[in-house]
Design an enzyme around this catalytic site. Structure first.
Site, short mmCIF file in Angstrom:
data_model
loop_
_atom_site.label_atom_id
_atom_site.label_comp_id
_atom_site.label_asym_id
_atom_site.label_seq_id
_atom_site.Cartn_x
_atom_site.Cartn_y
_atom_site.Cartn_z
CG HIS B 82 -1.13 2.24 5.04
ND1 HIS B 82 -0.21 1.42 4.42
CD2 HIS B 82 -0.80 2.25 6.37
CE1 HIS B 82 0.65 0.97 5.33
NE2 HIS B 82 0.31 1.45 6.51
CD GLU B 85 -1.40 2.76 1.07
OE1 GLU B 85 -1.81 1.59 1.10
OE2 GLU B 85 -0.35 3.12 1.65
NE ARG B 142 2.43 4.64 6.70
CZ ARG B 142 2.75 3.70 5.79
NH1 ARG B 142 2.37 3.83 4.54
NH2 ARG B 142 3.43 2.63 6.16
CD GLU B 287 2.49 -1.06 -1.45
OE1 GLU B 287 1.81 -0.09 -1.83
OE2 GLU B 287 2.84 -1.21 -0.26
#
Lengths: 311, 352
Positions: B82, B85, B142, B287
């Protein structure tokens, strides 16, 4: 087992016994090596599909208790809402706790006070007959600027049924708003209430996550103002954070309130969407933060076309 | 003057090296950095182009390990699926630098470099990453950068909904303007296809699969579908919780461990799910920081502590994976039996 040393008789039976044991061991080893492979190769236990799972990776196991409805082309798996005691690390408690965070910011937030969820300790949820669902939570919240933490207990109600209705929250916290922000808030207020130099800024934080020190109170204020929308828009299927202050401009002070136009970007975690809102925000140390107008900005689809860059 | 010049040069180089891993880098910098890693470590680092993005850019991984005459087992790590990020590619760079920095002196890292090859993709969604660097208004992109079809004017497919793993079932959108658009079909995106192809070729050898994202501070285990459980769920949770504990020991940060439907949201078509489905037993999504204060725009002064804690978490998983493969029960039993057999023959020799 008879080993050497026990008897010195070099009879044939001993030889046969030792040799046969040796061969048995050898055979065992061969079998073991074949079955388990080279010692440097892992036994792949538990690999492959689950029991009852079709060969086709895209299929759903038969006999599973799945509530599905077919909507157009894709199947929709309905979320079964949890009731009773909630697992604090699972999403229902976390989403509800984030709503409490938004509520606390609308009540207590300021350019020098911005509250975030720290930990969910416990929670429970129950259906309220045909009206919605009620949650009870025990939380730790943290004020980000002073680093003070407080224990909170909260009750919130998500109305069900048709029509988007904001959740209702009640919360009491110990120790959270004891950080003494009076002096800083007063200084900030006095600095900006006269119209000589109306403040403005954009992209806070910037792409690298940087916030200029002079912009930090405006960043916090944007976050607190966003909490009004995030609280209003929240339900059990959303999780909101403010991603960025796209820009803000200070307007003339009116009725002793500092006034700002804010353009904020909210990140909604479940849909992963970035949602643009324009807000008219007022603040003073006495009145706190108020949001007078909100305007949803439509997503700009034509903005997505490739830029003319060489890379 | 010589002394002052020398110290100026030395401190600039040292500063450059020390500061490099505390800043975000655009795609050309990362590409140049990959070349530098190969140049500086020719015995252990090679690169492989294993696919093309929609805009025809190379998708490149670094293969890192001590060379061997026999086929080796592998660990897979990818970052930046993504685009927004940014902390994820920063972590992949940090991870590579860290194993290269320590493998000669740290016996455990050395052992793992000997027995395993690390396949690390610093940026998987190259098109999206480049687009997110274009200007401030594209920062929060994204998806991939393939154009919409069937009259839809929006761009991009969510690569982490495009894999052949319960594709299109839950947690996706069929609207091409949506951030979780799963594509016209599974593997419609060349980036997802590239990973699928590589994993397919290597599936016998890959012991663990790590895919790095932000934000929320979570360690996610398969599957994304709420009604399907991985057969080794208990093992995945145990290892994941161990990783979270290792993370917390570094800077006190809490990472929550669980399946995506339990701790975050249901979803399908993820690379993590695909890896588990084809038989890679230890498959995790990380994450990274934070929990929403900065979100995707994590400040650069948090890059180092985030990478330090994530490294500890990843190492926990990799060490478990390595030790399970190379110190397994079967190996122990086999070794014991060999010893016993040797003892038997020695004894019989003495007897005779």
């Amino acid at each position: 087992m008879v080993w050497a040393g026990h008897t010195r008789r070099r009879g044939r039976p001993h030889q046969i016994l030792v040799w046969s044991m040796g061969w048995t061991l050898l055979i065992l080893l061969v079998v073991l090596t074949v079955v388990h492979g080279n010692p440097t190769v892992m036994v792949r236990t538990g690999s492959g599909p689950t029991v009852g799972f079709d060969q086709h990776p895209n299929s759903v196991p038969l006999g599973e208790d799945i509530q599905t409805t077919t909507e157009g082309e894709s199947e929709v798996v309905e979320e079964v809402m949890t009731t009773g005691v909630l697992n604090p690390s699972h999403y229902p408690a976390r989403r509800a706790a984030t709503v409490v965070q938004h509520y606390l910011n609308t009540r207590y937030g300021s350019p020098y006070r911005w509250i975030f969820l720290s930990t969910v300790h416990s929670g429970s949820a129950e259906e309220v007959a045909e009206m919605g669902r009620k949650y009870q939570l025990a939380l730790t919240m943290q004020e980000m600027i002073s680093n003070v933490s407080g224990q909170c207990s909260a009750e919130l109600f998500f109305p069900g049924g048709e029509g988007q209705s904001a959740p209702q929250v009640q919360a009491s916290c110990e120790g959270l708003h004891q950080s003494n922000t009076t002096a800083q808030e007063e200084a900030f207020y006095q600095q900006h209430r006269t119209s000589n130099n109306l403040a403005s800024g954009n992209n806070i934080p910037d792409s690298y996550g940087h916030v200029e020190p002079s912009m930090k109170p405006f960043w916090h204020l944007g976050g607190v103002a966003s909490s009004f929308i995030m609280l209003r828009e929240s339900n059990e299927s959303t999780l909101y954070n403010m991603a960025q202050v796209a820009n803000f401009t200070q307007l003339e002070t009116e009725k002793d309130q500092l006034r700002f136009n804010y353009h904020v970007l909210l990140h909604e975690m479940i849909s992963q969407e970035i949602i643009h809102w324009k807000l008219l925000v007022t603040w003073s140390p006495e009145q706190g933060v108020q949001v007078l107008q909100t305007e949803l900005q439509p997503k700009c689809h034509h903005c997505e076309a490739p830029p003319n860059t060489t890379n | 003057m010589c002394v002052s010049m020398y110290s100026a040069v030395w401190s600039r180089e040292e500063t450059t090296e020390r500061n490099y891993y505390t800043r975000y880098h655009n795609m050309s910098e990362i590409t140049a950095w990959m070349e530098q890693m190969k140049r500086e470590n020719p015995d252990v680092v090679s690169s492989m182009v294993y696919g093309q993005t929609y805009e025809r850019r190379n998708i490149t991984l670094l293969k890192i390990g001590l060379s061997s005459t026999v086929r080796k087992k592998a660990i897979w790590m990818d970052c930046g699926i993504h685009a927004r990020e940014w902390i994820a590619p920063a972590f992949c760079q940090y991870f590579v630098r860290e194993i290269l920095r320590t493998y000669k002196t740290d016996t455990k890292v050395n052992e793992m470099m000997k027995n395993l090859d690390f396949y690390i993709t610093p940026v998987l969604n190259v098109d999206g990453y480049i687009y997110s660097w274009h200007n401030e208004s594209t920062r929060l992109w994204r998806k991939s950068r393939s154009p919409g079809t069937g009259g839809c004017t929006c761009y991009g497919t969510d690569l982490n909904r495009n894999f052949y793993a319960n594709w299109g079932m839950v947690g996706v959108s069929t609207d091409c303007c949506s951030e979780t658009y799963c594509g016209t079909k599974a593997l419609s995106e060349s980036e997802a296809w590239a990973v699928t192809d590589m994993l397919g070729k290597m599936r016998e050898d890959i012991l663990a699969f790590l895919t790095i994202h932000s934000y929320s501070q979570l360690i996610l285990v398969p599957y994304g579908h709420p009604n399907i459980s991985a057969p080794n769920y208990d093992e995945l949770m145990e290892v994941g919780l161990g990783a979270a504990k290792a993370i917390k020991a570094v800077h006190g940060m809490d990472y929550t461990v669980g399946t995506s439907p339990d701790v975050l949201y249901a979803n399908s078509g993820s690379s993590r799910d695909f890896a588990r489905l084809i038989g890679i037993p230890l498959s995790f999504t990380f994450e990274l920081r934070d929990k929403g204060e900065h979100g995707f725009e994590l400040p650069e002064d948090q890059i180092q502590p985030t990478c330090e804690e994530a490294y500890a978490g990843a190492q926990h998983i990799i060490t478990y994976t390595h030790d399970k493969a190379f110190y397994s029960y079967a190996a122990t039993v086999t070794a014991t039996l060999w010893t016993t057999l040797l003892a038997a023959w020695v004894s019989s020799a003495i007897l005779l």
